[in-house]
Design a protein around this motif. Structure first.
Motif, PDB file in Angstrom:
ATOM      1  N   PRO A  91       0.834  -1.210   0.000  1.00  0.00           N
ATOM      2  CA  PRO A  91       0.000   0.000   0.000  1.00  0.00           C
ATOM      3  C   PRO A  91       0.871   1.263   0.000  1.00  0.00           C
ATOM      4  O   PRO A  91       1.871   1.307   0.716  1.00  0.00           O
ATOM      5  CB  PRO A  91      -0.785  -0.107   1.304  1.00  0.00           C
ATOM      6  CG  PRO A  91      -0.770  -1.569   1.637  1.00  0.00           C
ATOM      7  CD  PRO A  91       0.558  -2.070   1.144  1.00  0.00           C
ATOM      8  N   PRO A  92       0.554   2.249  -0.817  1.00  0.00           N
ATOM      9  CA  PRO A  92      -0.634   2.397  -1.654  1.00  0.00           C
ATOM     10  C   PRO A  92      -0.338   2.201  -3.144  1.00  0.00           C
ATOM     11  O   PRO A  92      -0.905   2.913  -3.975  1.00  0.00           O
ATOM     12  CB  PRO A  92      -1.010   3.849  -1.390  1.00  0.00           C
ATOM     13  CG  PRO A  92       0.324   4.533  -1.293  1.00  0.00           C
ATOM     14  CD  PRO A  92       1.270   3.534  -0.690  1.00  0.00           C
ATOM     15  N   LEU A  93       0.539   1.267  -3.510  1.00  0.00           N
ATOM     16  CA  LEU A  93       0.913   1.088  -4.907  1.00  0.00           C
ATOM     17  C   LEU A  93      -0.192   0.340  -5.660  1.00  0.00           C
ATOM     18  O   LEU A  93      -0.970  -0.425  -5.076  1.00  0.00           O
ATOM     19  CB  LEU A  93       2.228   0.321  -5.001  1.00  0.00           C
ATOM     20  CG  LEU A  93       3.428   0.970  -4.311  1.00  0.00           C
ATOM     21  CD1 LEU A  93       4.678   0.112  -4.495  1.00  0.00           C
ATOM     22  CD2 LEU A  93       3.669   2.382  -4.817  1.00  0.00           C
ATOM     23  N   GLU A  94      -0.225   0.588  -6.963  1.00  0.00           N
ATOM     24  CA  GLU A  94      -1.165  -0.084  -7.864  1.00  0.00           C
ATOM     25  C   GLU A  94      -2.612   0.021  -7.365  1.00  0.00           C
ATOM     26  O   GLU A  94      -3.059   1.091  -6.990  1.00  0.00           O
ATOM     27  CB  GLU A  94      -0.742  -1.552  -8.056  1.00  0.00           C
ATOM     28  CG  GLU A  94       0.551  -1.712  -8.852  1.00  0.00           C
ATOM     29  CD  GLU A  94       0.430  -1.298 -10.311  1.00  0.00           C
ATOM     30  OE1 GLU A  94      -0.685  -1.270 -10.832  1.00  0.00           O
ATOM     31  OE2 GLU A  94       1.472  -1.001 -10.918  1.00  0.00           O
ATOM     32  N   PHE A  95      -3.310  -1.095  -7.295  1.00  0.00           N
ATOM     33  CA  PHE A  95      -4.738  -1.096  -6.985  1.00  0.00           C
ATOM     34  C   PHE A  95      -5.036  -0.846  -5.512  1.00  0.00           C
ATOM     35  O   PHE A  95      -6.205  -0.713  -5.127  1.00  0.00           O
ATOM     36  CB  PHE A  95      -5.348  -2.454  -7.375  1.00  0.00           C
ATOM     37  CG  PHE A  95      -4.704  -3.622  -6.681  1.00  0.00           C
ATOM     38  CD1 PHE A  95      -5.167  -4.062  -5.457  1.00  0.00           C
ATOM     39  CD2 PHE A  95      -3.616  -4.271  -7.274  1.00  0.00           C
ATOM     40  CE1 PHE A  95      -4.569  -5.137  -4.816  1.00  0.00           C
ATOM     41  CE2 PHE A  95      -3.025  -5.345  -6.636  1.00  0.00           C
ATOM     42  CZ  PHE A  95      -3.495  -5.784  -5.404  1.00  0.00           C
ATOM     43  N   THR A  96      -4.030  -0.776  -4.647  1.00  0.00           N
ATOM     44  CA  THR A  96      -4.271  -0.599  -3.212  1.00  0.00           C
ATOM     45  C   THR A  96      -4.431   0.861  -2.818  1.00  0.00           C
ATOM     46  O   THR A  96      -4.692   1.147  -1.642  1.00  0.00           O
ATOM     47  CB  THR A  96      -3.110  -1.198  -2.387  1.00  0.00           C
ATOM     48  OG1 THR A  96      -1.904  -0.477  -2.679  1.00  0.00           O
ATOM     49  CG2 THR A  96      -2.909  -2.671  -2.722  1.00  0.00           C
ATOM     50  N   ALA A  97      -4.287   1.797  -3.741  1.00  0.00           N
ATOM     51  CA  ALA A  97      -4.314   3.222  -3.392  1.00  0.00           C
ATOM     52  C   ALA A  97      -5.655   3.620  -2.770  1.00  0.00           C
ATOM     53  O   ALA A  97      -5.696   4.189  -1.669  1.00  0.00           O
ATOM     54  CB  ALA A  97      -4.011   4.072  -4.624  1.00  0.00           C
ATOM     55  N   LEU A  98      -6.747   3.348  -3.472  1.00  0.00           N
ATOM     56  CA  LEU A  98      -8.058   3.753  -2.960  1.00  0.00           C
ATOM     57  C   LEU A  98      -8.443   3.021  -1.676  1.00  0.00           C
ATOM     58  O   LEU A  98      -8.920   3.649  -0.723  1.00  0.00           O
ATOM     59  CB  LEU A  98      -9.126   3.574  -4.031  1.00  0.00           C
ATOM     60  CG  LEU A  98      -9.386   4.775  -4.939  1.00  0.00           C
ATOM     61  CD1 LEU A  98     -10.465   4.451  -5.961  1.00  0.00           C
ATOM     62  CD2 LEU A  98      -9.789   5.987  -4.114  1.00  0.00           C
ATOM     63  N   PRO A  99      -8.277   1.672  -1.594  1.00  0.00           N
ATOM     64  CA  PRO A  99      -8.573   1.009  -0.315  1.00  0.00           C
ATOM     65  C   PRO A  99      -7.758   1.562   0.844  1.00  0.00           C
ATOM     66  O   PRO A  99      -8.272   1.714   1.957  1.00  0.00           O
ATOM     67  CB  PRO A  99      -8.226  -0.458  -0.597  1.00  0.00           C
ATOM     68  CG  PRO A  99      -8.406  -0.609  -2.068  1.00  0.00           C
ATOM     69  CD  PRO A  99      -7.967   0.696  -2.656  1.00  0.00           C
ATOM     70  N   THR A 100      -6.486   1.874   0.600  1.00  0.00           N
ATOM     71  CA  THR A 100      -5.658   2.447   1.656  1.00  0.00           C
ATOM     72  C   THR A 100      -6.199   3.792   2.100  1.00  0.00           C
ATOM     73  O   THR A 100      -6.258   4.100   3.298  1.00  0.00           O
ATOM     74  CB  THR A 100      -4.216   2.605   1.167  1.00  0.00           C
ATOM     75  OG1 THR A 100      -3.704   1.338   0.774  1.00  0.00           O
ATOM     76  CG2 THR A 100      -3.327   3.181   2.262  1.00  0.00           C
ATOM     77  N   GLY A 163      -0.710  10.884  -7.614  1.00  0.00           N
ATOM     78  CA  GLY A 163      -1.809  10.434  -6.775  1.00  0.00           C
ATOM     79  C   GLY A 163      -1.390   9.380  -5.769  1.00  0.00           C
ATOM     80  O   GLY A 163      -1.886   9.348  -4.637  1.00  0.00           O
ATOM     81  N   HIS A 164      -0.459   8.496  -6.156  1.00  0.00           N
ATOM     82  CA  HIS A 164      -0.005   7.462  -5.219  1.00  0.00           C
ATOM     83  C   HIS A 164       0.774   8.073  -4.062  1.00  0.00           C
ATOM     84  O   HIS A 164       0.612   7.653  -2.907  1.00  0.00           O
ATOM     85  CB  HIS A 164       0.864   6.431  -5.948  1.00  0.00           C
ATOM     86  CG  HIS A 164       0.078   5.491  -6.808  1.00  0.00           C
ATOM     87  ND1 HIS A 164      -0.194   5.747  -8.126  1.00  0.00           N
ATOM     88  CD2 HIS A 164      -0.522   4.298  -6.528  1.00  0.00           C
ATOM     89  CE1 HIS A 164      -0.906   4.755  -8.638  1.00  0.00           C
ATOM     90  NE2 HIS A 164      -1.130   3.866  -7.687  1.00  0.00           N
ATOM     91  N   ALA A 165       1.623   9.061  -4.335  1.00  0.00           N
ATOM     92  CA  ALA A 165       2.340   9.726  -3.246  1.00  0.00           C
ATOM     93  C   ALA A 165       1.401  10.561  -2.388  1.00  0.00           C
ATOM     94  O   ALA A 165       1.659  10.767  -1.197  1.00  0.00           O
ATOM     95  CB  ALA A 165       3.451  10.611  -3.816  1.00  0.00           C
ATOM     96  N   ALA A 166       0.307  11.040  -2.977  1.00  0.00           N
ATOM     97  CA  ALA A 166      -0.638  11.863  -2.223  1.00  0.00           C
ATOM     98  C   ALA A 166      -1.325  11.079  -1.120  1.00  0.00           C
ATOM     99  O   ALA A 166      -1.756  11.670  -0.121  1.00  0.00           O
ATOM    100  CB  ALA A 166      -1.675  12.459  -3.169  1.00  0.00           C
ATOM    101  N   THR A 198       7.237   5.043  -0.429  1.00  0.00           N
ATOM    102  CA  THR A 198       6.270   5.156  -1.524  1.00  0.00           C
ATOM    103  C   THR A 198       6.781   6.079  -2.622  1.00  0.00           C
ATOM    104  O   THR A 198       6.710   5.742  -3.818  1.00  0.00           O
ATOM    105  CB  THR A 198       4.929   5.687  -0.989  1.00  0.00           C
ATOM    106  OG1 THR A 198       4.433   4.806   0.022  1.00  0.00           O
ATOM    107  CG2 THR A 198       3.904   5.801  -2.103  1.00  0.00           C
ATOM    108  N   ALA A 199       7.290   7.238  -2.231  1.00  0.00           N
ATOM    109  CA  ALA A 199       7.785   8.200  -3.224  1.00  0.00           C
ATOM    110  C   ALA A 199       8.978   7.649  -3.982  1.00  0.00           C
ATOM    111  O   ALA A 199       9.107   7.830  -5.203  1.00  0.00           O
ATOM    112  CB  ALA A 199       8.145   9.519  -2.541  1.00  0.00           C
TER     113      ALA A 199
END
Length: 316
Positions: A91-100, A163-166, A198-199
Motif C-alpha cells: 500500500p498504496p501502490l497499484e490497486f491498493t491506493a483507494l482502499p488504503t 496520486g499514489h504519493a498523495a 512510496t515516493a
C-alpha cells in the motif's frame, strides 16, 4: 490626585500598545497568530515545481533523462509493487491506493470520535479529501504536460502531481491533526518512512518523476497549513515542541530522518542505474522532510490576537 499617584496606577491600566500580561516582554502578541506565509510558500513551491519541471524544455529533458527503456522491472521494489503477475502490492501502490485511502480516513475519523476533537477531525478529513482530490483534478484536468522536447509517447502522459504519493501525504498529515501532542511526533515519524518508501518506489518503477512526488507533497502541506490556519485556536492541539507542550525525545528527529533516508534509498534503487536512483531517493527524502516540518515543527498553537486579552489578565 498627585502625579505620583498617576505613576503608581499606570502599570495596572490595560495598555493597547504594550504586551499582554503573561506575554514575554518585547514580543508582540500579533506574532503568535498563525500566519498565512507557510501556506503561500507551499502553493508557490507547487507552482514553481510545475512550471520549471513540466513547462520548460530544460526541466523535461532533465526528468526524461532519468528514465530508460528497461521499464520498472529492474527496480529493487518491483516484487512488492503489484506489477509482477499474481503478486501483491505494498500500500498504496497499484490497486491498493483507494482502499488504503478509505481505511486510513476511517481510522482518522475513529480517532477523532474517541478523542472528541470534532473540529480537528473535520479538518483532518478535509485535508485528506483536498489533497487526494486535488492531485486527481490537477493531474487529469488542470495541469497538462506539453511535449516540448519530442519525447516518446511513454513520457508525455500527464502525471503531475502523483496520486499514489498523495495517499501517504494526506493520511499522515490528517492523522497529525487528530493525534495527541505526545503521540503526534511518532505518528509523523512512521508516516515519513512510509512516504519516503512510496515516493522512492513510484519513481524507481517509472510511474512518476521527482517533480510529481514533490508536487503532491507540497499540495498536501498547503492543505494542512490552510486547515490549521482556519481552525479555532482552542481546537488546534499544541505542538510537542511548543511552550507547555509535551517534549519529544531529542533523538526522535534524527532516527526519523535516518530511517526515511534509508527507506528512500532502498525503494528508489534500480539494478540498471545509479545516478537516477540517487535523484529519486533525494526527492523522496525531501518529501518526508517537508511533511515533518509541516506536521511537527509547524504545529505550534496560535497565541491570542492583538487586543484579545485572556479573561482576568488585565487589572489583576
Amino acid at each position: 490626585m498627585t502625579r505620583h499617584d498617576h505613576l503608581d496606577q499606570a502599570p495596572h491600566r490595560p495598555d493597547a500598545t504594550g504586551p499582554l500580561q503573561g506575554t514575554p516582554a518585547g514580543r508582540s502578541p500579533s506574532r503568535g497568530v498563525r500566519p498565512w506565509k507557510p501556506v503561500l510558500l507551499r502553493i508557490l513551491g507547487l507552482a514553481a515545481v510545475y512550471l520549471v519541471a513540466v513547462c520548460t524544455p530544460f526541466g523535461q529533458r532533465a526528468e526524461n533523462g532519468l528514465i530508460n527503456h528497461n521499464g520498472g522491472e529492474p527496480a529493487w521494489i518491483y516484487d512488492w509493487s503489484g506489477s509482477a503477475y499474481d503478486s501483491g502490492a505494498m500500500p498504496p501502490l497499484e490497486f491498493t491506493a483507494l482502499p488504503t485511502l478509505v481505511v486510513g480516513t476511517a481510522a482518522i475519523v475513529a480517532v477523532a470520535v474517541l478523542r472528541r476533537c470534532w473540529w480537528a477531525g473535520g479538518a483532518a478529513v478535509g485535508v485528506v479529501l483536498a489533497t487526494f482530490g486535488g492531485t486527481e483534478v490537477l493531474s487529469k484536468m488542470a495541469l497538462p504536460r506539453p511535449d516540448l522536447v519530442g519525447a516518446p509517447a511513454m513520457l508525455t502522459e500527464a502525471s503531475f502531481p502523483s496520486g499514489h504519493a498523495a495517499v501517504p501525504v494526506a493520511l499522515v498529515l490528517g492523522a497529525a491533526l487528530v493525534a495527541s501532542p505526545r503521540v503526534r511526533p511518532y505518528v509523523v515519524a512512521a508516516g515519513m518512512l512510509w512516504l519516503a518508501v512510496t515516493a522512492g518506489a513510484v519513481q524507481a518503477l517509472y510511474h512518476h518523476r521527482p517533480s510529481d512526488v514533490l508536487g503532491a507533497t507540497l499540495l498536501g502541506c498547503a492543505c494542512h497549513g490552510l486547515a490549521t490556519r482556519l481552525l479555532p485556536p482552542s481546537a488546534a492541539a499544541p505542538s510537542a515542541a511548543a511552550p507547555g507542550g509535551t517534549p519529544r525525545p531529542r533523538a526522535l528527529p534524527a532516527v526519523a530522518f535516518a530511517l526515511s533516508a534509508a527507506g528512500a534509498l532502498a525503494a528508489g534503487a534500480r539494478e540498471d542505474a545509479l545516478a537516477g536512483p540517487l535523484v529519486f531517493a533525494a526527492a523522496a527524502f525531501l518529501c518526508a522532510l517537508l511533511v515533518w516540518c509541516t506536521a511537527v515543527r509547524g504545529a505550534a498553537p496560535a497565541r491570542p490576537r492583538p487586543g484579545r486579552e485572556p479573561v482576568g489578565s488585565a487589572g489583576s
